[in-house]
Design a protein around this motif. Structure first.
Motif, PDB file in Angstrom:
ATOM      1  N   ALA A   1      -3.963   8.161  -4.918  1.00  0.00           N
ATOM      2  CA  ALA A   1      -3.457   9.514  -5.110  1.00  0.00           C
ATOM      3  C   ALA A   1      -4.419  10.452  -4.421  1.00  0.00           C
ATOM      4  CB  ALA A   1      -3.380   9.839  -6.588  1.00  0.00           C
ATOM      5  N   TYR A   2      -3.870  11.348  -3.633  1.00  0.00           N
ATOM      6  CA  TYR A   2      -4.715  12.255  -2.882  1.00  0.00           C
ATOM      7  C   TYR A   2      -4.275  13.697  -3.048  1.00  0.00           C
ATOM      8  CZ  TYR A   2      -8.615  10.663  -0.275  1.00  0.00           C
ATOM      9  OH  TYR A   2      -9.885  10.305   0.047  1.00  0.00           O
ATOM     10  N   ALA A   3      -5.250  14.584  -3.161  1.00  0.00           N
ATOM     11  CA  ALA A   3      -4.950  16.005  -3.101  1.00  0.00           C
ATOM     12  C   ALA A   3      -4.425  16.227  -1.682  1.00  0.00           C
ATOM     13  CB  ALA A   3      -6.205  16.806  -3.366  1.00  0.00           C
TER      14      ALA A   3
ATOM     15  N   ALA B   1      -2.768  16.168 -10.263  1.00  0.00           N
ATOM     16  CA  ALA B   1      -3.035  15.487 -11.540  1.00  0.00           C
ATOM     17  C   ALA B   1      -1.919  14.481 -11.847  1.00  0.00           C
ATOM     18  CB  ALA B   1      -3.161  16.508 -12.667  1.00  0.00           C
ATOM     19  N   VAL B   2      -0.684  14.861 -11.580  1.00  0.00           N
ATOM     20  CA  VAL B   2       0.448  13.961 -11.835  1.00  0.00           C
ATOM     21  C   VAL B   2       0.438  12.793 -10.842  1.00  0.00           C
ATOM     22  CG1 VAL B   2       2.980  13.794 -11.959  1.00  0.00           C
ATOM     23  CG2 VAL B   2       1.828  15.820 -12.837  1.00  0.00           C
ATOM     24  N   ALA B   3       0.025  13.086  -9.608  1.00  0.00           N
ATOM     25  CA  ALA B   3      -0.069  12.032  -8.592  1.00  0.00           C
ATOM     26  C   ALA B   3      -1.049  10.950  -9.056  1.00  0.00           C
ATOM     27  CB  ALA B   3      -0.524  12.625  -7.257  1.00  0.00           C
ATOM     28  N   LEU B   4      -2.175  11.375  -9.630  1.00  0.00           N
ATOM     29  CA  LEU B   4      -3.161  10.407 -10.124  1.00  0.00           C
ATOM     30  C   LEU B   4      -2.562   9.525 -11.215  1.00  0.00           C
ATOM     31  CD1 LEU B   4      -6.299  12.717 -10.276  1.00  0.00           C
ATOM     32  CD2 LEU B   4      -6.136  10.607  -8.944  1.00  0.00           C
ATOM     33  N   GLU B   5      -1.797  10.139 -12.087  1.00  0.00           N
ATOM     34  CA  GLU B   5      -1.178   9.378 -13.170  1.00  0.00           C
ATOM     35  C   GLU B   5      -0.106   8.418 -12.617  1.00  0.00           C
ATOM     36  OE1 GLU B   5      -1.678   8.417 -15.956  1.00  0.00           O
ATOM     37  OE2 GLU B   5       0.241   7.917 -16.854  1.00  0.00           O
ATOM     38  N   GLY B   6       0.679   8.893 -11.658  1.00  0.00           N
ATOM     39  CA  GLY B   6       1.711   8.029 -11.055  1.00  0.00           C
ATOM     40  C   GLY B   6       1.079   6.832 -10.366  1.00  0.00           C
ATOM     41  N   SER B   7      -0.031   7.065  -9.704  1.00  0.00           N
ATOM     42  CA  SER B   7      -0.706   5.997  -8.981  1.00  0.00           C
ATOM     43  C   SER B   7      -1.315   4.972  -9.938  1.00  0.00           C
ATOM     44  CB  SER B   7      -1.789   6.610  -8.081  1.00  0.00           C
ATOM     45  OG  SER B   7      -2.525   5.605  -7.448  1.00  0.00           O
TER      46      SER B   7
ATOM     47  N   ALA C   1       5.510  12.344  -2.360  1.00  0.00           N
ATOM     48  CA  ALA C   1       4.960  13.695  -2.286  1.00  0.00           C
ATOM     49  C   ALA C   1       5.503  14.534  -3.428  1.00  0.00           C
ATOM     50  CB  ALA C   1       5.313  14.330  -0.947  1.00  0.00           C
ATOM     51  N   LEU C   2       4.594  14.983  -4.289  1.00  0.00           N
ATOM     52  CA  LEU C   2       5.012  15.852  -5.398  1.00  0.00           C
ATOM     53  C   LEU C   2       4.919  17.287  -4.927  1.00  0.00           C
ATOM     54  CD1 LEU C   2       3.122  13.418  -7.261  1.00  0.00           C
ATOM     55  CD2 LEU C   2       4.921  14.437  -8.640  1.00  0.00           C
ATOM     56  N   ALA C   3       5.993  18.014  -5.083  1.00  0.00           N
ATOM     57  CA  ALA C   3       6.004  19.405  -4.606  1.00  0.00           C
ATOM     58  C   ALA C   3       6.740  20.280  -5.616  1.00  0.00           C
ATOM     59  CB  ALA C   3       6.671  19.475  -3.241  1.00  0.00           C
ATOM     60  N   THR C   4       6.169  20.362  -6.800  1.00  0.00           N
ATOM     61  CA  THR C   4       6.840  21.118  -7.865  1.00  0.00           C
ATOM     62  C   THR C   4       6.218  22.497  -8.081  1.00  0.00           C
ATOM     63  OG1 THR C   4       5.403  20.390  -9.666  1.00  0.00           O
ATOM     64  CG2 THR C   4       7.206  18.925  -9.069  1.00  0.00           C
ATOM     65  N   GLN C   5       5.098  22.758  -7.402  1.00  0.00           N
ATOM     66  CA  GLN C   5       4.377  24.008  -7.645  1.00  0.00           C
ATOM     67  C   GLN C   5       4.821  25.054  -6.634  1.00  0.00           C
ATOM     68  OE1 GLN C   5       2.009  24.237 -10.419  1.00  0.00           O
ATOM     69  NE2 GLN C   5       3.375  22.491 -10.770  1.00  0.00           N
ATOM     70  N   HIS C   6       5.529  26.032  -7.147  1.00  0.00           N
ATOM     71  CA  HIS C   6       6.144  27.036  -6.310  1.00  0.00           C
ATOM     72  C   HIS C   6       5.203  27.662  -5.282  1.00  0.00           C
ATOM     73  CE1 HIS C   6       9.863  29.085  -5.824  1.00  0.00           C
ATOM     74  NE2 HIS C   6       9.188  30.179  -5.562  1.00  0.00           N
ATOM     75  N   GLU C   7       4.054  28.112  -5.774  1.00  0.00           N
ATOM     76  CA  GLU C   7       3.135  28.838  -4.888  1.00  0.00           C
ATOM     77  C   GLU C   7       2.498  27.948  -3.826  1.00  0.00           C
ATOM     78  OE1 GLU C   7       0.283  31.041  -7.150  1.00  0.00           O
ATOM     79  OE2 GLU C   7       1.866  32.275  -8.028  1.00  0.00           O
TER      80      GLU C   7
ATOM     81  N   ASN D   1       0.834  -1.195   0.000  1.00  0.00           N
ATOM     82  CA  ASN D   1       0.000   0.000   0.000  1.00  0.00           C
ATOM     83  C   ASN D   1       0.858   1.230   0.000  1.00  0.00           C
ATOM     84  OD1 ASN D   1      -2.894  -0.108   0.321  1.00  0.00           O
ATOM     85  ND2 ASN D   1      -2.381  -1.525   2.001  1.00  0.00           N
ATOM     86  N   LEU D   2       0.568   2.157  -0.859  1.00  0.00           N
ATOM     87  CA  LEU D   2       1.273   3.430  -0.725  1.00  0.00           C
ATOM     88  C   LEU D   2       0.450   4.583  -1.261  1.00  0.00           C
ATOM     89  CD1 LEU D   2       2.923   4.238  -3.588  1.00  0.00           C
ATOM     90  CD2 LEU D   2       4.244   2.284  -2.883  1.00  0.00           C
ATOM     91  N   PHE D   3       0.947   5.771  -1.020  1.00  0.00           N
ATOM     92  CA  PHE D   3       0.184   6.980  -1.355  1.00  0.00           C
ATOM     93  C   PHE D   3       1.004   7.947  -2.190  1.00  0.00           C
ATOM     94  CE2 PHE D   3      -1.890   5.159   2.210  1.00  0.00           C
ATOM     95  CZ  PHE D   3      -3.236   5.390   1.970  1.00  0.00           C
ATOM     96  N   PHE D   4       0.276   8.635  -3.057  1.00  0.00           N
ATOM     97  CA  PHE D   4       0.854   9.760  -3.795  1.00  0.00           C
ATOM     98  C   PHE D   4       0.084  10.994  -3.352  1.00  0.00           C
ATOM     99  CE2 PHE D   4       1.721   6.151  -6.489  1.00  0.00           C
ATOM    100  CZ  PHE D   4       2.905   6.440  -7.156  1.00  0.00           C
ATOM    101  N   ILE D   5       0.778  12.048  -3.025  1.00  0.00           N
ATOM    102  CA  ILE D   5       0.075  13.286  -2.693  1.00  0.00           C
ATOM    103  C   ILE D   5       0.646  14.467  -3.466  1.00  0.00           C
ATOM    104  CG2 ILE D   5      -0.651  12.522  -0.378  1.00  0.00           C
ATOM    105  CD1 ILE D   5       1.578  14.278   0.820  1.00  0.00           C
ATOM    106  N   GLY D   6      -0.199  15.459  -3.668  1.00  0.00           N
ATOM    107  CA  GLY D   6       0.233  16.664  -4.380  1.00  0.00           C
ATOM    108  C   GLY D   6      -0.921  17.648  -4.435  1.00  0.00           C
TER     109      GLY D   6
END
Ligand code: M6R
Length: 366
Positions: free
Chosen positions: A254-256, A235-241, A276-282, A224-229
């Motif tokens: 994949a979770y917001a 959107a990328v987390a969903l694709e990775g999952s 954890a995807l963290a590519t969005q600066h803001e 079991n694992l999780f993608f978050i972003g």
């Protein structure tokens, strides 16, 4: 035929720099100031009349559509809805003559996507297709086509088709922005310049494939694992999952990132891997606080971070760094380590990477 690679999937992952270049091709002016989509028959007046956009697709193509929504809304300020094709027809969508329906399909033969296209046309909408197969059913029936030049995709798990669809959305978003005047000339030039950097940046990521291999082998031991972003990272987390489930058979969600604490956080316990995807600066600060929430419950966090973002690197257990680009373009880079992760996890589990169980490359039944 696999050109020295062990699997088609790995070959196709490595073909992405070429797929990006070919899809951009002559659609960008030589001086890098404009996008020209000569293949579109839409006139500037017709573009100005578009009041809403619906993006309809299945699976990975749907995930590209989620990025497309963000791109079109950001660059062209037209409201966009996304639907999975198998749901679209049955919810009585509001389709009018000033609705542009964009269907996205690698094969151009997906039954649900084709049915959605036909329904949209029946309701009088203009339909544009983003497809990888010239002469496919979707290409033949749509009013306009943006062809992705990814070349044949053999592996069931879609990789270069997805990223080429992202490129198509960037080009189309810029085309709309140029026509509508929603972005300044400087902004358009900046986006084009960053777009042209992407292929080389993907090459740099691919050179680090070995680093991902080690992480994937460790993850393959978990069930079991999780993608978050947040934002585009979601959107990328969903694709990775999806990719991971499809070929490694490891369950993932994949979770917001901000939504975790509304229920899913209960599943985080000692040792659970979280990507954890963290590519969005803001959104970085907010994402970091979500990372702290899972860390406090014992999660083992792999961060996907942009070069130079040291803050994030301090809050995770390990990091995979992607080159710096504009936030809006980052999905075209951030998905690549996730594709490699799925590939190596599938390999570590001894699965048939190119032909996962129960799945077909082209789904021609509804
Ligand atoms: O050919 P299409 O793009 O219409 O296919 C849609 C989905 O079936 C496809 O993207 C599927 O989700 C992939 N196998 C995922 O890797």
């Amino acid at each position: 035929e696999k050109a020295g690679f062990d699997h088609f999937m790995l070959k196709e992952i490595h073909e992405q720099p070429k797929a990006y270049r070919d899809t951009m091709g002559s659609r960008i002016s030589i001086n890098g100031s404009r996008v020209t989509l000569n293949e579109l028959s839409m006139t500037p007046e017709e573009i100005r009349n578009i009041s809403r956009v619906h993006i309809v697709a299945c699976g990975t193509a749907y995930h590209a559509g989620m990025v497309g929504k963000y791109v079109i809304e950001k660059l062209a300020r037209i409201p966009v809805e996304t639907d999975v094709a198998s749901e679209y027809r049955y919810r009585s969508p509001i389709i009018t003559k000033d609705t542009l329906v964009i269907v996205v399909s690698q094969s151009g033969e997906t039954a649900d996507t084709l049915a959605a296209l036909r329904e949209a046309k029946r309701c009088g909408a203009r339909v544009m297709a983003i497809t990888n197969v010239v002469g496919s059913s979707v290409a033949r029936e749509a009013d306009d086509i943006i062809t992705t030049w990814a070349g044949p995709e053999i592996a069931v798990a879609s990789t270069k088709a997805y990223t080429s669809q992202l490129i198509a959305f960037y080009l189309f978003g810029l085309h709309l922005a140029q026509t509508l005047g929603t972005q300044s000339i400087t902004e358009i030039e900046e986006t084009i310049a960053a777009l042209k950097e992407l292929p080389t940046q993907v090459e740099a990521i691919l050179e680090q494939a070995e680093a991902i291999k080690g992480v994937a082998e460790e993850m393959a031991k978990h069930d079991n694992l999780f993608f978050i972003g947040r934002g585009l990272d979601y959107a990328v987390a969903l694709e990775g999952s999806l990719k991971l489930k499809e070929i490694s058979y490891i369950h993932s969600e994949a979770y917001a990132a901000g939504e975790l604490k509304h229920g899913t956080l209960a599943l985080i316990e000692d040792g659970v891997p979280v990507i954890a995807l963290a590519t969005q600066h803001e959104l970085l600060e907010k994402t970091v606080s979500n990372i702290k929430e899972v860390k406090a419950r014992g999660a083992n966090v792999l961060g996907i971070a942009v070069e130079g973002e040291m803050e994030l690197q301090k809050s995770v257990d390990s990091t995979f760094v992607i080159p710096k680009t504009l936030d809006v373009l980052s999905p075209a880079l951030a998905v690549v380590p996730l594709q490699l992760l799925s590939y190596y996890a599938s390999l570590a589990r001894g699965n048939d990477v190119d032909k996962p169980r129960n799945l077909a490359k082209s789904v021609t039944v509804e």
